[in-house]
Design an enzyme around this catalytic site. Structure first.
Site, short mmCIF file in Angstrom:
data_model
loop_
_atom_site.label_atom_id
_atom_site.label_comp_id
_atom_site.label_asym_id
_atom_site.label_seq_id
_atom_site.Cartn_x
_atom_site.Cartn_y
_atom_site.Cartn_z
NE ARG A 1 -10.19 60.38 45.66
CZ ARG A 1 -11.48 60.61 45.67
NH1 ARG A 1 -12.02 61.29 44.66
NH2 ARG A 1 -12.23 60.18 46.63
CE LYS B 1 12.74 64.33 49.33
NZ LYS B 1 13.94 64.25 50.20
CD GLU C 1 19.82 72.71 51.59
OE1 GLU C 1 20.38 71.75 51.02
OE2 GLU C 1 19.20 72.60 52.67
CE LYS D 1 15.87 68.74 45.13
NZ LYS D 1 15.23 69.37 46.25
CD GLU E 1 15.65 61.04 50.08
OE1 GLU E 1 15.11 62.13 49.81
OE2 GLU E 1 16.08 60.75 51.19
NE ARG F 1 14.80 64.13 45.95
CZ ARG F 1 13.65 64.66 45.56
NH1 ARG F 1 12.90 64.02 44.67
NH2 ARG F 1 13.23 65.81 46.05
CG ASN G 1 18.85 63.62 52.69
OD1 ASN G 1 18.15 64.63 52.50
ND2 ASN G 1 18.44 62.41 52.37
CG HIS H 1 20.05 68.00 55.04
ND1 HIS H 1 21.08 68.44 54.23
CD2 HIS H 1 19.00 68.80 54.74
CE1 HIS H 1 20.66 69.44 53.47
NE2 HIS H 1 19.40 69.68 53.76
CG HIS I 1 17.23 67.08 59.82
ND1 HIS I 1 17.08 66.10 58.87
CD2 HIS I 1 16.85 68.23 59.23
CE1 HIS I 1 16.65 66.65 57.75
NE2 HIS I 1 16.50 67.93 57.94
CG HIS J 1 16.89 73.60 56.77
ND1 HIS J 1 16.89 72.39 57.43
CD2 HIS J 1 17.23 73.33 55.48
CE1 HIS J 1 17.22 71.43 56.58
NE2 HIS J 1 17.43 71.97 55.39
N1 GLY Z 1 15.85 68.63 49.83
C1 GLY Z 1 16.31 67.31 49.49
C2 GLY Z 1 15.50 66.68 48.41
O1 GLY Z 1 14.68 67.32 47.78
O2 GLY Z 1 15.65 65.51 48.17
#
Ligand code: GLY
Length: 367
Positions: free
Chosen positions: A121, A143, A185, A227, A237, A241, A245, A248, A252, A265
């Site tokens: 957990r 993430k 990025e 970041k 997010e 945040r 994107n 993106h 995508h 990517h």
């Molecule tokens: N790669 C975008 C983020 O971490 O929010």
């Protein structure tokens, strides 16, 4: 050694960035863990390149560390690989006082973080990124996840690392195309948040493309600073945040339409950033009309593509636009685009007119 702090209260953590940091990783990491056994997870290629060096640094610092590998590549980012790694956690008796360290690129970091977030957990997790993309983006912010039949990155968890250790000199071992794709990025951070950083990249593009260690270290540190600001402001997010994107939603769509076989990517994001700048111009939001040309010039100098190729651009643009409805950033049925106004400033636009979205896709397609 530049240290960037990700400020999240009791869960705050440092990002250490320095040439040779890999050899100091044990001394940096040990004080942030709880003393139990540590499992390093890396793909087989990265393990061969950097695994023993990291293990030696951990052992020298008194940590009881072992390593497990998985096959390199995006197809490994699955629940089946995660399950194999949970079995490794059991075999190596990783308990709640232990930790998992992700060594490698984005696949390794995302997978390892997910393994750590679920094992017992949730146990301690550390990121030691070795690809440019992982250094500037995926290793920071928590993430984590795996791909599934439902789609890429749809299954996962937010799991912040205890520390991120970055040795920017290890990009010397990267494949050239993979290395260049990481710059998408980096360019993104300049466009969304810092005109000064964007101008610095323009002045140093040749040094960055040539992997000059001082230039690379600065680009990584500046990217991590930006970041870290976003993550501290909006960890889950819910708001700002989403600016990360930029490029993106278009990118995508390109990746999905080409079944993830044509673009890395970063390459898809590079083309997507140009499309987003075009959409901004079409909607009358672009305050600096020179930005799209600046962006294209910088991407070209960093060796990134600016156009998608198709024999039938009009039909391809319509097909690509249809993918946007499936984007995971869709909220309450609205497709959300991050559009630049000028260097260092973007705006979130929900559900712009479909014909303008198709035209923006078309602006980035060459026959
Ligand atoms: N790669 C975008 C983020 O971490 O929010």
């Amino acid at each position: 050694m530049p240290v960037v702090e990700v400020s999240l209260g009791a869960r705050s953590y440092p990002i250490h960035i320095a040439a040779g940091a890999l050899d100091q990783a044990g001394a940096l990491i040990a004080p942030r863990l709880d003393g139990g056994r540590v499992l390093v997870i890396a793909d087989a290629t990265v393990a061969k390149l950097h695994g023993q060096r990291l293990l030696a640094a951990l052992t020298t610092a008194g940590l009881d560390a072992v390593i497990e590998t998985f096959p390199a590549g995006e197809p490994s980012k699955t629940l089946a690989t995660a399950d194999a790694l949970w079995q490794a956690c059991a075999r190596h008796r990783i308990d709640r006082s232990g930790a998992v360290i992700g060594l490698g690129g984005g696949v390794s970091g995302d997978l390892t973080g997910f393994v750590a977030s679920c094992w017992m957990r949730g146990i301690a997790f550390v990121q030691v990124p070795t690809s440019l993309l992982a250094m500037v983006d995926s290793s920071v912010g928590g993430k984590t996840g795996v791909n599934s039949a439902a789609g890429k990155n749809l299954v996962g968890a937010f799991c912040q690392p205890r520390i991120v250790v970055i040795d920017p000199t290890v990009v010397a071992t990267m494949d050239d195309r993979e290395y260049r794709s990481g710059f998408a990025e980096v360019v993104k951070y300049g466009v969304i948040r810092s005109a000064e950083f964007l101008a610095w990249q323009e002045a140093n593009a040749a040094a960055l493309a040539a992997r000059d260690p001082v230039a690379v270290a600065h680009a990584v540190a500046e990217s991590c600073r930006i970041k870290a600001w976003y993550v501290a402001e909006d960890e889950f997010e819910q708001g700002v945040r989403a600016e990360l994107n930029y490029g993106h939603t278009f990118g995508h769509a390109l990746e999905r339409e080409t079944k993830y076989r044509v673009y890395l990517h970063g390459e898809a994001v590079a083309i997507g950033m140009g499309m987003a700048a075009n959409l901004s111009h079409r909607l009358g939001l672009l305050d600096d009309p020179g930005l799209p040309d600046r962006l294209a010039g910088l991407l070209r100098r960093l060796g990134l593509p600016q156009r998608h190729q198709s024999a039938d651009p009009a039909a391809e643009a319509a097909r690509l636009a249809a993918h946007c409805a499936l984007d995971k950033k869709v909220r309450h049925g609205a497709t959300r685009f991050i559009l630049p106004r000028r260097a260092g400033q973007v705006e979130l636009v929900s559900s712009p007119p479909a014909d303008q979205v198709i035209a923006a896709f078309g602006s980035g397609i060459a026959s």
